[in-house]
Design an enzyme around this catalytic site. Structure first.
Site, PDB file in Angstrom:
ATOM      1  N   ILE A 188      36.040   8.494 -40.657  1.00  0.00           N
ATOM      2  CA  ILE A 188      36.940   8.077 -39.576  1.00  0.00           C
ATOM      3  C   ILE A 188      36.607   6.652 -39.161  1.00  0.00           C
ATOM      4  CG2 ILE A 188      37.686   8.510 -37.224  1.00  0.00           C
ATOM      5  CD1 ILE A 188      36.902  11.427 -37.553  1.00  0.00           C
ATOM      6  N   GLY A 189      35.331   6.407 -38.988  1.00  0.00           N
ATOM      7  CA  GLY A 189      34.938   5.056 -38.571  1.00  0.00           C
ATOM      8  C   GLY A 189      33.447   4.994 -38.368  1.00  0.00           C
ATOM      9  N   ASN A 192      28.010   1.070 -33.838  1.00  0.00           N
ATOM     10  CA  ASN A 192      26.671   0.496 -33.879  1.00  0.00           C
ATOM     11  C   ASN A 192      25.610   1.535 -34.174  1.00  0.00           C
ATOM     12  OD1 ASN A 192      27.352  -2.239 -33.104  1.00  0.00           O
ATOM     13  ND2 ASN A 192      28.010  -1.268 -31.197  1.00  0.00           N
ATOM     14  N   GLY A 194      26.190   4.801 -35.608  1.00  0.00           N
ATOM     15  CA  GLY A 194      26.335   5.717 -36.737  1.00  0.00           C
ATOM     16  C   GLY A 194      27.741   5.751 -37.287  1.00  0.00           C
ATOM     17  N   THR A 195      27.973   6.809 -38.034  1.00  0.00           N
ATOM     18  CA  THR A 195      29.258   6.938 -38.721  1.00  0.00           C
ATOM     19  C   THR A 195      29.897   8.260 -38.334  1.00  0.00           C
ATOM     20  OG1 THR A 195      28.336   5.722 -40.554  1.00  0.00           O
ATOM     21  CG2 THR A 195      30.287   7.006 -41.032  1.00  0.00           C
ATOM     22  N   VAL A 196      31.211   8.237 -38.203  1.00  0.00           N
ATOM     23  CA  VAL A 196      31.919   9.459 -37.847  1.00  0.00           C
ATOM     24  C   VAL A 196      32.825   9.859 -39.011  1.00  0.00           C
ATOM     25  CG1 VAL A 196      33.504  10.542 -36.195  1.00  0.00           C
ATOM     26  CG2 VAL A 196      31.918   8.772 -35.413  1.00  0.00           C
ATOM     27  N   LYS A 211      29.527  13.143 -36.289  1.00  0.00           N
ATOM     28  CA  LYS A 211      28.927  11.827 -36.124  1.00  0.00           C
ATOM     29  C   LYS A 211      27.481  11.872 -36.606  1.00  0.00           C
ATOM     30  CE  LYS A 211      28.078   8.271 -32.661  1.00  0.00           C
ATOM     31  NZ  LYS A 211      28.583   7.663 -31.449  1.00  0.00           N
ATOM     32  N   ASP A 322      29.604   3.378 -20.706  1.00  0.00           N
ATOM     33  CA  ASP A 322      30.034   2.715 -21.941  1.00  0.00           C
ATOM     34  C   ASP A 322      31.530   2.934 -22.190  1.00  0.00           C
ATOM     35  OD1 ASP A 322      29.556   1.123 -24.145  1.00  0.00           O
ATOM     36  OD2 ASP A 322      28.949   2.783 -25.435  1.00  0.00           O
TER      37      ASP A 322
END
Ligand SMILES: Nc1ncnc2c1ncn2[C@@H]1O[C@H](COP(=O)(O)OP(=O)(O)OP(=O)(O)O)[C@@H](O)[C@H]1O
Length: 514
Positions: A188-189, A192, A194-196, A211, A322
């Site tokens: 998905i994307g 900063n 990690g990756t999902v 994630k 955030d």
């Protein structure tokens, strides 16, 4: 820049099906290009069909003999299976249909390139026998030695965060999903930390977001912090404006990753939608432009974010800290949800450990190191709104993102409070202008509170427009899919052109040699 779009949202309507239909990313679907049926209950592939490569084998084996033959995946894990584009047909387990993957012709433009949009049709749980889902466990192999987290010694080991529990009836989110039951569907994307990726939870055909956050192998501090925060996340009850948390794992035995499983939001985050919008604008004539992020949409997004923030704070005393476009997610049901409320601050402070562009939504008091309250999130929401309607980050713009925290601080201190632009083709309801002005007050004590903003006329005036907003979300989903398809085609075209160029170069070189 004024982002507008032509008369949007007239895409083809989805066929209604009894089965749940999911579009898969092109690069992750694999299998039989020939529409053969795959049955998985026999001996072939006993040794080989363990992962992505084995699925490649299935396709590469191509032969109808293999594809119409029987497959047996020896271990109990679907988690390393990627399904790739091109597959159509059914996967059977012991003669029970489990997955039905069908091709669906795409309309117009794509056919010129011979492309096919892939759809992934998953039998609904009611259509498959209970044994089916458990059987599927035998089809795939584990990624590695992932386990529910081995908690650090001491107080944390008492945490129930990584244990499987069935507290859903109380509304408490739990590790209701096991890693070995997930089939990865595509990235998905990444951010900063990690990756999902998008994944299918096979037993109940649920799509989830997974994630993965790499942690340094011996950084117990970070792991402990994350575990603590995930414990908080786990304790948060489901809420309309909070992305549901399904569980977390720590793969300490293998690659030291924290894995967080959460609700998948099928329209993605606001930054993604904004990017799709920008590309959409670039492809169309300005005269046909209609802005996506109008008063209704911004009001509904603001309402959702504020509601989520208030819930987290009132019930759990959690301040998000955030809020930014990538942490506000939307789905085609018309829901707005916030995510990353638990881990974000630790990831920013402990893992990234540097000022990163995405921290630029921080409020002035926070940047200056002062005590900050929930009103810091109100400031961030104001910036997000300005960015959505202008397409640019308000304290930079024109790709002039602040260079670092000092630069950002300098801008906040020296420049006037960010505002919605006036004139230059922009037109906003006066209530929206006032709403944003109240969010973007530099002095924290003067800034409106979440409760005040929730009663603001800008929120009130669209209260009865839920249906319209839902319709917008559905159309956005269609636009996202179209954008994906266009980009794939552009990519293919570019690759083809590159290949032709290379061939022409080689031919010229050969001709010269001759
Ligand atoms: N639950 C989800 N459903 C759908 N998409 C998601 C989900 N969670 C995250 N995403 C997408 O994945 C992307 C990456 O998310 P991630 O949380 O790793 O990073 P980020 O929020 O972009 O940045 P950062 O790491 O700085 O917080 C997001 O931009 C968002 O588009």
């Amino acid at each position: 820049m004024n982002f507008q779009a032509p008369s949007l949202f007239h895409g083809r309507s989805q066929k209604k099906r009894n089965l749940k239909q999911l579009s898969l990313p092109r690069d992750v679907i694999d299998g039989d290009m020939y529409g053969n049926e795959i049955t998985t209950n026999a001996q072939e592939y006993r040794n080989g069909s363990e992962n992505l490569h084995d699925m490649d084998n299935v396709r590469a084996g191509t032969s109808s003999s293999v594809l119409s033959g029987k497959l047996n995946f020896p271990k109990n894990d679907a988690s390393n299976l990627y399904l790739r584009r091109g597959f159509k047909g059914k996967i059977h387990l012991n003669n029970n249909p489990v997955l039905d993957l069908k091709n669906e012709s795409r309309n117009g433009s794509s056919e010129g390139l011979g492309m096919i949009q892939q759809s992934f049709v998953v039998s609904s749980p009611t259509n498959s026998s209970p044994s089916t889902s458990t059987s599927l466990n035998h089809v795939f192999t584990p990624i590695d030695e992932e386990v529910s987290v081995g908690l650090p010694e001491g107080e944390l080991s008492k945490s129930s965060i990584f244990k499987n529990s069935d507290s859903s009836s109380s509304g408490v989110m739990s590790n209701s999903i096991k890693l070995e039951n997930l089939v990865q569907l595509g990235k998905i994307g990444s951010g900063n930390s990690g990756t999902v990726i998008k994944a299918l939870h096979v037993p109940d055909s649920r799509i989830v977001a997974k994630k993965t956050i790499p942690v340094e192998s011996n950084n117990h501090l970070v792991v402990n912090q994350l575990v603590r925060e995930l414990t908080i996340m786990k304790s948060v009850h489901m809420h309309d404006n909070i992305v549901s948390f399904y569980g977390a794992y720590y793969t300490h035995a293998s690659n030291n990753e924290i894995i967080i499983l959460m609700e998948y939001m099928n329209c993605g985050s606001l930054d993604k939608i904004l990017s799709v919008y920008k590309r959409h604008v670039a492809r169309h004539a300005p005269s046909r432009i209609v802005p996506w992020f109008n008063g209704l949409v911004i009001s509904k997004i603001s309402h959702g974010v504020l509601n989520g923030l208030l819930y987290l704070y009132e019930r759990y005393k959690i301040i998000h800290r955030d809020i930014k476009p990538s942490n506000v997610l939307i789905n085609s049901k018309g829901q707005v949800k916030i995510c990353d409320f638990g881990v974000s601050k630790k990831l920013i402070n402990s893992i990234a450990d540097t000022f990163v562009g995405t921290s630029t939504y921080m409020s002035p008091e926070r940047i200056q190191g002062n005590v900050y309250s929930i009103k810091g999130d109100v400031w961030s929401l104001g910036l997000v709104i300005i960015e959505l309607v202008t397409g640019e980050f308000p304290l930079g713009g024109h790709n002039d993102t602040p260079d670092g925290i000092l630069d950002l601080l300098q801008r906040i201190v020296n420049e006037p409070s960010p505002k919605l632009p006036q004139g230059q083709g922009y037109e906003f309801p006066k209530e929206m202008i006032d709403f944003v002005n109240r969010c973007c007050v530099k002095e924290e004590s003067q800034r409106s509170s979440i409760q005040e903003l929730l009663c603001h006329d800008f929120i009130d005036m669209y209260k009865s427009r839920d249906k319209d907003y839902k319709h917008w979300c559905k159309k956005v989903k269609v636009r996202i899919r179209e954008d994906k398809q266009i980009r794939r085609e552009d990519n293919e075209r570019a690759k083809l052109e590159q290949m032709q160029l290379e061939r022409a170069g080689e031919a010229a070189a050969t001709a010269r040699r001759v």
